[in-house]
Design a protein around this motif. Structure first.
Motif, PDB file in Angstrom:
ATOM      1  N   ALA A 179       0.879  -1.230  -0.157  1.00 53.67           N
ATOM      2  CA  ALA A 179       0.091  -0.006   0.022  1.00 53.67           C
ATOM      3  C   ALA A 179       0.911   1.176   0.074  1.00 53.67           C
ATOM      4  O   ALA A 179       0.518   2.202  -0.703  1.00 53.67           O
ATOM      5  N   ASP A 180       1.933   1.214   0.598  1.00 56.55           N
ATOM      6  CA  ASP A 180       2.969   2.384   0.819  1.00 56.55           C
ATOM      7  C   ASP A 180       3.207   3.000  -0.670  1.00 56.55           C
ATOM      8  O   ASP A 180       3.216   4.056  -0.900  1.00 56.55           O
ATOM      9  N   HIS A 181       3.491   1.850  -1.597  1.00 61.28           N
ATOM     10  CA  HIS A 181       4.120   2.390  -2.990  1.00 61.28           C
ATOM     11  C   HIS A 181       2.736   3.163  -3.565  1.00 61.28           C
ATOM     12  O   HIS A 181       3.147   3.992  -4.330  1.00 61.28           O
ATOM     13  N   ARG A 182       1.491   2.904  -3.223  1.00 58.55           N
ATOM     14  CA  ARG A 182       0.569   3.384  -4.125  1.00 58.55           C
ATOM     15  C   ARG A 182       0.100   4.614  -3.344  1.00 58.55           C
ATOM     16  O   ARG A 182      -0.360   5.458  -3.978  1.00 58.55           O
ATOM     17  N   ILE A 183       0.504   4.875  -2.152  1.00 55.08           N
ATOM     18  CA  ILE A 183       0.158   6.152  -1.379  1.00 55.08           C
ATOM     19  C   ILE A 183       1.270   7.161  -1.698  1.00 55.08           C
ATOM     20  O   ILE A 183       0.921   8.437  -2.125  1.00 55.08           O
ATOM     21  N   TYR A 184       2.508   6.744  -1.465  1.00 60.73           N
ATOM     22  CA  TYR A 184       3.472   7.864  -1.031  1.00 60.73           C
ATOM     23  C   TYR A 184       4.386   8.103  -2.406  1.00 60.73           C
ATOM     24  O   TYR A 184       5.201   9.084  -2.568  1.00 60.73           O
ATOM     25  N   ALA A 185       4.493   6.890  -3.364  1.00 63.57           N
ATOM     26  CA  ALA A 185       5.159   7.069  -4.653  1.00 63.57           C
ATOM     27  C   ALA A 185       4.476   7.938  -5.752  1.00 63.57           C
ATOM     28  O   ALA A 185       3.229   7.771  -5.888  1.00 63.57           O
TER      29      ALA A 185
END
Length: 307
Positions: A93-99
């Motif tokens: 999920a981090d990749h979808r939110i912060y990238a």
């Protein structure tokens, strides 16, 4: 506009659900600092969002059953640790939110074709997972994406044991050949207007914070933490169904890019005070690093350019 007025307006219009809000806290607040925590600490962190102790306890039990957490008793107290499965979900999920979304595109597509075999439940789960990764159904049983995350696909194949039941192909349009081009066909496969509407709602809610609240007063550490958590929570929900198409395929005024930039700027503005509040609530032994918000966030690989 005062902070409490903005907060009450947002919570009245769209109060966060317990499980979704706790997943936001696990991913944005807890996982980067420590993978385990006391249940009482999480109850304290969740209280300003209207989640009472009973709801937190019930939700934590559910997350434990679903493999996100594992529990350990210490007398009358409960300590929870984020499992490897939970950390993998958070990283995904981090990749979808912060990238940031990719800018350019070389015209190459990834096609996913589930092969015959397996029961209906398996195929339904695969479809949901591919849709989560941004794939669209181009035809019956054929899924397509212009910017597939290869690591996420490898993880998906391993987790669902799809080694011999999912065919992945690369494709490009054939120049000079008369026929339907993949690009306009695929653009019709994603509900881009619905996705843009979610982003525009996010922009409206948090532009009010950026323009009317932050310049008017200095937020307390707790207020900064509340604002940061709601910022990421609402952005995560807005981006949940975003296929993250390359910007070159989208309109110049794509709302998703505007929302990402607003989220990044606010996150950096709220970072120092919110991190101070979080560390105090968790009673961490280590003090915050003496770095700028940009450096601290970059160390977490959040909101940093990929090209």
């Amino acid at each position: 506009m005062k902070f409490n007025a903005w907060l009450q307006s947002l919570l009245t219009k769209d109060a966060p659900k317990g499980k979704s809000l706790l997943v936001t806290l696990l991913g944005d607040a807890l996982a980067p600092l420590q993978s385990d925590f006391w249940l009482g600490e999480l109850i304290t962190l969740a209280a300003p969002f209207g989640l009472n102790e009973r709801l937190v306890r019930t939700t934590i039990f559910r997350l434990t059953d679903e493999g996100w957490l594992e529990a350990e008793r210490d007398g009358r107290r409960s300590r929870y640790a984020i499992t490897r499965t939970g950390l993998a979900r958070i990283a995904q999920a981090d990749h979808r939110i912060y990238a940031p979304a990719p800018k350019d595109w070389g015209g190459q597509w990834t096609l996913a074709l589930p092969l015959r075999g397996g029961d209906g439940t398996d195929r339904s789960e695969l479809r949901r997972e591919l849709e989560w990764e941004g794939f669209a159904a181009l035809a019956n049983g054929l899924y397509v994406h212009p910017n597939a995350d290869r690591q996420a696909l490898r993880t998906l194949i391993e987790r669902l044991d799809l080694g011999d039941s999912l065919l992945l192909l690369s494709a490009t349009d054939l120049p000079g050949v008369v026929g339907t081009s993949l690009t306009p066909l695929a653009r019709q496969a994603w509900p881009l207007e619905q996705i843009a509407a979610r982003y525009r709602a996010f922009i409206a809610d948090f532009t009010a914070l950026a323009k009317n609240v932050l310049p008017a007063l200095k937020l307390s550490d707790e207020q900064a933490f509340i604002a940061r958590t709601l910022l990421i929570h609402h952005f995560r929900r807005a981006s949940l169904h975003d296929p993250r198409l390359p910007l070159a395929m989208l309109d110049a005024d794509w709302a998703g890019q505007q929302a990402y930039e607003l989220c990044r700027n606010l996150y950096l503005a709220l970072w120092t005070a919110s991190d101070r509040c979080l560390r105090a609530q968790l009673e961490l032994a280590t003090a915050p690093a003496a770095t700028s918000p940009e450096q601290a966030v970059a160390e977490l690989k959040r909101f940093t350019a990929t090209d």
